[in-house]
Write a protein that holds these residues in place. Sequence first.
Motif, PDB file in Angstrom:
ATOM      1  N   PRO A 104       0.699  -1.422   0.444  1.00  0.00           N
ATOM      2  CA  PRO A 104       0.193   0.404   0.198  1.00  0.00           C
ATOM      3  C   PRO A 104       0.609   1.190   0.357  1.00  0.00           C
ATOM      4  CG  PRO A 104      -1.042  -1.088   1.281  1.00  0.00           C
ATOM      5  CD  PRO A 104       0.415  -2.345   0.868  1.00  0.00           C
ATOM      6  N   SER A 105       1.959   1.314   0.136  1.00  0.00           N
ATOM      7  CA  SER A 105       2.661   2.622   0.273  1.00  0.00           C
ATOM      8  C   SER A 105       2.960   3.154  -0.572  1.00  0.00           C
ATOM      9  CB  SER A 105       3.978   2.342   1.305  1.00  0.00           C
ATOM     10  OG  SER A 105       4.813   1.600   1.026  1.00  0.00           O
ATOM     11  N   LEU A 106       3.593   1.676  -1.615  1.00  0.00           N
ATOM     12  CA  LEU A 106       3.608   2.485  -3.515  1.00  0.00           C
ATOM     13  C   LEU A 106       2.622   2.748  -4.581  1.00  0.00           C
ATOM     14  CD1 LEU A 106       5.751  -0.924  -4.070  1.00  0.00           C
ATOM     15  CD2 LEU A 106       6.554   0.909  -3.386  1.00  0.00           C
ATOM     16  N   ALA A 107       2.780   3.558  -4.598  1.00  0.00           N
ATOM     17  CA  ALA A 107       1.632   4.304  -6.101  1.00  0.00           C
ATOM     18  C   ALA A 107       1.487   3.102  -6.759  1.00  0.00           C
ATOM     19  CB  ALA A 107       2.282   5.238  -6.429  1.00  0.00           C
ATOM     20  N   PRO A 108      -0.161   3.320  -7.777  1.00  0.00           N
ATOM     21  CA  PRO A 108      -0.079   2.386  -8.414  1.00  0.00           C
ATOM     22  C   PRO A 108       0.361   2.257  -9.761  1.00  0.00           C
ATOM     23  CG  PRO A 108      -1.876   2.812  -7.955  1.00  0.00           C
ATOM     24  CD  PRO A 108      -1.098   4.552  -7.946  1.00  0.00           C
ATOM     25  N   ALA A 109       1.508   2.859  -9.901  1.00  0.00           N
ATOM     26  CA  ALA A 109       2.400   3.476 -11.248  1.00  0.00           C
ATOM     27  C   ALA A 109       3.702   2.508 -10.895  1.00  0.00           C
ATOM     28  CB  ALA A 109       2.608   4.309 -11.972  1.00  0.00           C
ATOM     29  N   SER A 110       3.865   2.670  -9.357  1.00  0.00           N
ATOM     30  CA  SER A 110       5.550   2.208  -9.083  1.00  0.00           C
ATOM     31  C   SER A 110       5.012   0.934  -8.863  1.00  0.00           C
ATOM     32  CB  SER A 110       5.664   2.337  -7.630  1.00  0.00           C
ATOM     33  OG  SER A 110       6.344   4.093  -8.036  1.00  0.00           O
TER      34      SER A 110
END
Length: 383
Positions: A104-110
């Motif tokens: 969850p700490s990552l943006a979807p693109a990342s």
Amino acid sequence: MDASLVRELVPAVIGVLVRRGADFDAAEDAVQEALIRALASWPHDPPRDPLGWLVTAAWRRHLDATRAQASRRGRELAVDAEPAPGPTPATDDTLALYFLCAHPSLAPASAVALTLRAVGGLTTRQIAAAHLVPEATMAQRISRAKRRLAGQRLDAPGDLATVLRVLYLVFNEGYGGDVDLAAEAIRLARQLVALTGGEPEVAGLLALMLCHHARRSSRVDADGRLVPLAEQDRSRWDTHLIAEGVAVLQGALARDRLGEYQAQAAIAALHADAACAAETDWVQIVEWYDELLRLTGDSPVVRLNRAVALGEADGPQAGLAALATVPADLPRRAAAAAHLHERAGDLSRAADLYAEAAAAATSVPERDHLTRQAARARHQLRR
């Protein structure tokens, strides 16, 4: 070295190292070092157990790197024990890696970029090309994502909603990209359905993937050009996959906990059920988009797709009126407007909008398709 075998083994090796205590970033670095050694030795001395060979080589590389950092002595003591010799357990860590990459700490693109790199086995250059960004930009994005995951363990609970989103995005990368990840995404979705006891939204995602995958062979022509849904040869659709997708969807809907993947799967199933484009039940598709709007909190993307469906059900002017409520900067809005204007007979406006959409396209096949659409509309104007 067999590239497909390497692509299959890399996630498993990374998973083993992470479960043994390595950080994600360190595990991937160690696996890359092991692959370099494999490239040198396997052609003339192929191992009987490629997975075990890579695990052993990568683990030793990781221990060497850990020992070289005196400031991390405490961590070294925690992971220093050499595993007992013998075959590597046949544990499929790929799904667990999805949970880790979809943190969850990552943006979807990342999250998607990291998943394609670690689980899909794509190079940074391939991922950058697929997203039409410079390789250096994508390398930075992946590096930042790995730094965010530092210290996260593979056995930590993952976020199911994020996993589903990333799994579907990876499916779409495989559906249109150079490396086939779509079938692997379907395999993992089946696994996730079993793991969650048939959770309706997980089943809905699987049904959605199956219905889309059933049309795969008809999505491009012999020259590799995109073929729009209305022009696809439906005799090439995989009816077995469609039947499976519909059955999975019906089972999910029967549990009476409707979610957005189930609604999307219902729309895909209606497209798959039509013997030809003219027989598509657009009225029911619009109704499902209404449900999807409710489920997604009035998503602009859903409103965009609903406008196109409404244009088919009630005519292009109705579609254009609905499209007027969609933000002007939304991706693919120009392409939808071009289609509706063309159906309304305004070829000049349609040609300009197709060209605008091509300039904003996020993939090379899509850009080429929209460029051809603009050229076709202009050619018809000159006739």
